[in-house]
Enzyme design. Structure first.
Site, PDB file in Angstrom:
ATOM      1  N   SER A 214       0.825  -1.205   0.000  1.00 44.07           N
ATOM      2  CA  SER A 214       0.000   0.000   0.000  1.00 44.07           C
ATOM      3  C   SER A 214       0.858   1.253   0.000  1.00 44.07           C
ATOM      4  CB  SER A 214      -0.932   0.000   1.216  1.00 44.07           C
ATOM      5  OG  SER A 214      -0.187   0.026   2.428  1.00 44.07           O
ATOM      6  N   ARG A 218       0.588   3.381  -3.506  1.00 46.58           N
ATOM      7  CA  ARG A 218      -0.074   4.682  -3.355  1.00 46.58           C
ATOM      8  C   ARG A 218       0.788   5.785  -3.954  1.00 46.58           C
ATOM      9  NH1 ARG A 218      -0.467   4.514   1.537  1.00 46.58           N
ATOM     10  NH2 ARG A 218      -2.674   4.018   1.866  1.00 46.58           N
ATOM     11  N   ASN A 222      -0.352   7.747  -7.632  1.00 43.83           N
ATOM     12  CA  ASN A 222      -0.623   9.186  -7.676  1.00 43.83           C
ATOM     13  C   ASN A 222       0.363   9.924  -8.570  1.00 43.83           C
ATOM     14  OD1 ASN A 222      -2.837  10.143  -5.583  1.00 43.83           O
ATOM     15  ND2 ASN A 222      -1.767   8.422  -4.646  1.00 43.83           N
TER      16      ASN A 222
END
Length: 284
Positions: A214, A218, A222
């Site tokens: 994660s 992440r 992005n």
């Protein structure tokens, strides 16, 4: 890809900007740099993204040299503006550690680790504000490299590699603080007790592995999306004067907004790292 008359298409433009400078083994068995996106893809897992390695390590070296220079020229009477800025960054890292770290555990390395992660990830993200064509165009037309991605955090290997580094620190402090026996009991007996040991072990293993996944995905997701938007906006410059002017305003607006994104992603990475290391210090 290019069209039949050899002109670069929109898909080819996007594919070129999202391809790393890759070194690996060609299907023929020879080692070398990929000259096309397909060659880079065919090199497989053993290939190295040279541009991501050079830019990330170079930015890390710049960070260390700047910090070393400030430390050597430290002045409590007349601090420079750069020293004051670095001190504010360290206070941010220290406050993050104090607010999230367990009060019963003492580790003087957590705040420096948090500071290093924040600044390094921020510098890698900051490269996203450099116009997408400048550096790749310069490298390609000078004959130095056919591809050049300058934003390391848009490479999933860099994002997950950084997260794996955090994961190794989590394992290290979990074993150091709790011992191998304590860490094993935590994995096997939580949260439902020894009677459900297999289920506990499966649940805790998934939760442990989810942390680096994660954390890295992440950051990658992005930043990759932000880079792709910059590339799509840049394509407007080839669609006439009207769309070119509109693209200029769009680039400016997205760049201003993206300053918040790159800072926030670096802060989130630092914050979650501190939280995970705090959990590694908590003995149950």
């Amino acid at each position: 890809m290019a069209s039949e008359n050899g002109e670069l298409t929109g898909a080819g433009y996007i594919n070129h900007h999202l391809t790393n400078l890759t070194y690996g083994q060609h299907p023929s068995g020879e080692w070398g740099f990929a000259t096309t996106a397909q060659e880079a893809a065919d090199m497989g897992f053993t290939a190295i993204h040279v541009d991501s390695m050079l830019w990330s390590l170079g930015l890390g070296l710049i960070m260390m040299l700047v910090f070393r220079s400030i430390a050597k020229g430290f002045s409590s009477d007349k601090p420079s503006k750069v020293q004051c800025f670095v001190e504010s960054l360290f206070e941010l890292a220290q406050d993050t550690k104090d607010n999230t770290f367990t009060k019963h555990a003492k580790n003087d390395y957590i705040a420096p680790i948090a500071l290093t992660i924040f600044v390094w990830v921020f510098l890698m993200n900051l490269m996203d504000l450099v116009p997408v064509d400048w550096i790749p165009y310069a490298f390609e037309h000078s004959g130095l490299a056919p591809f050049m991605k300058i934003v390391p955090s848009t490479d999933v290997n860099v994002a997950l590699g950084t997260a794996v580094g955090v994961f190794l620190m989590i394992l290290y402090y979990s074993i150091k603080v709790k011992g191998i026996g304590g860490f094993s009991k935590e994995m096997a007996f939580q949260p439902f007790g020894p009677k459900l040991l297999p289920f506990n072990l499966l649940l805790e293993t998934v939760a442990l592995l989810a942390k680096p996944l994660s954390l890295g995905l992440r950051l990658f997701g992005n930043m990759y999306a932000g880079e792709l938007i910059f590339i799509l906006i840049a394509m407007m410059y080839s669609a006439g004067l009207g769309l070119g002017v509109l693209g200029g305003f769009a680039q400016l607006g997205w760049a201003i907004f993206h300053i918040l994104v790159i800072t926030l992603q670096a802060y989130i990475f630092m914050m979650l790292t501190t939280v995970y290391l705090s959990q590694a210090h908590e003995a149950h």
